[in-house]
Scaffold this motif. Structure first.
Motif, PDB file in Angstrom:
ATOM      1  N   THR A   3       0.846  -1.189   0.000  1.00 64.82           N
ATOM      2  CA  THR A   3       0.000   0.000   0.000  1.00 64.82           C
ATOM      3  C   THR A   3       0.875   1.230   0.000  1.00 64.82           C
ATOM      4  OG1 THR A   3      -0.096   0.139   2.395  1.00 64.82           O
ATOM      5  CG2 THR A   3      -1.834  -1.135   1.326  1.00 64.82           C
ATOM      6  N   PRO A   5       0.269   5.600   0.706  1.00 65.21           N
ATOM      7  CA  PRO A   5      -0.742   6.523   1.195  1.00 65.21           C
ATOM      8  C   PRO A   5      -1.681   7.010   0.092  1.00 65.21           C
ATOM      9  CG  PRO A   5       1.413   7.105   2.055  1.00 65.21           C
ATOM     10  CD  PRO A   5       1.620   6.011   1.041  1.00 65.21           C
ATOM     11  N   TYR A  47      -8.144   3.142  -3.589  1.00 63.75           N
ATOM     12  CA  TYR A  47      -8.641   3.901  -2.441  1.00 63.75           C
ATOM     13  C   TYR A  47      -7.554   4.803  -1.864  1.00 63.75           C
ATOM     14  CZ  TYR A  47     -12.671   0.762  -2.320  1.00 63.75           C
ATOM     15  OH  TYR A  47     -13.807   0.061  -2.632  1.00 63.75           O
ATOM     16  N   THR A  48      -7.963   5.968  -1.417  1.00 60.87           N
ATOM     17  CA  THR A  48      -7.047   6.899  -0.760  1.00 60.87           C
ATOM     18  C   THR A  48      -7.193   6.743   0.752  1.00 60.87           C
ATOM     19  OG1 THR A  48      -8.685   8.654  -0.622  1.00 60.87           O
ATOM     20  CG2 THR A  48      -7.316   8.585  -2.636  1.00 60.87           C
ATOM     21  N   GLU A  49      -6.318   7.398   1.473  1.00 62.82           N
ATOM     22  CA  GLU A  49      -6.420   7.422   2.935  1.00 62.82           C
ATOM     23  C   GLU A  49      -7.756   8.030   3.361  1.00 62.82           C
ATOM     24  OE1 GLU A  49      -4.899   6.311   6.592  1.00 62.82           O
ATOM     25  OE2 GLU A  49      -3.871   6.051   4.675  1.00 62.82           O
ATOM     26  N   LEU A  52     -10.385   5.430   2.998  1.00 57.89           N
ATOM     27  CA  LEU A  52     -10.263   4.479   4.104  1.00 57.89           C
ATOM     28  C   LEU A  52     -10.895   5.051   5.369  1.00 57.89           C
ATOM     29  CD1 LEU A  52      -9.125   1.854   5.378  1.00 57.89           C
ATOM     30  CD2 LEU A  52      -6.996   3.129   5.752  1.00 57.89           C
ATOM     31  N   ASN A  53     -10.612   6.307   5.668  1.00 60.39           N
ATOM     32  CA  ASN A  53     -11.197   6.944   6.854  1.00 60.39           C
ATOM     33  C   ASN A  53     -12.717   7.016   6.743  1.00 60.39           C
ATOM     34  OD1 ASN A  53      -8.659   7.304   7.958  1.00 60.39           O
ATOM     35  ND2 ASN A  53      -8.451   9.383   7.171  1.00 60.39           N
TER      36      ASN A  53
END
Length: 126
Positions: A3, A5, A47-49, A52-53
């Motif tokens: 992965t 970021p 997907y980005t951080e 994910l959040n």
């Protein structure tokens, strides 16, 4: 797991959140993602951080039994921006009241179960 970021695969996000890839696709189909999930040139989800959040937050809402339709209402408000802050606050406050009520009911049910367990333990140990 590889992965960065900037880009995570659907399997990476599934592993990090404990959700299945099916659930992640479902959330996307149901319009629950705050922004569209990016795609690589091979059309794989990236997907980005921030994604994910967001998925993590959606998971918390689901764990508190928020219906998908209510989650969608929240997402639509969030997409509209800061002008909907008061509406989002109200939605979450109402949901919180429902969660507190559920917790109270669960505590009462747990107390009843504990009582039964104590009765059975007395019989077993007698």
């Amino acid at each position: 797991m590889t992965t960065t970021p900037a880009a995570m695969s659907i399997s990476d996000v599934a592993e990090l959140t404990g959700l299945s890839t099916h659930t992640l696709r479902y959330y996307e189909r149901e319009g629950l993602m705050l922004t569209p999930v990016d795609r690589s040139s091979s059309t794989h989800r990236r997907y980005t951080e921030a994604d994910l959040n967001w998925v993590t937050f959606l998971t918390k809402l689901r764990l508190t039994a928020m219906p998908i339709a209510r989650m969608r209402d929240y997402v639509e408000l969030a997409r509209r921006g800061d002008d909907t802050t008061a509406e989002r606050l109200e939605l979450l406050l109402i949901h919180r009241m429902n969660v507190v009520k559920q917790l109270d009911e669960m505590k009462k049910s747990l107390a009843a179960i504990d009582y039964k367990i104590s009765l059975y333990k007395e019989k077993v140990n007698a």
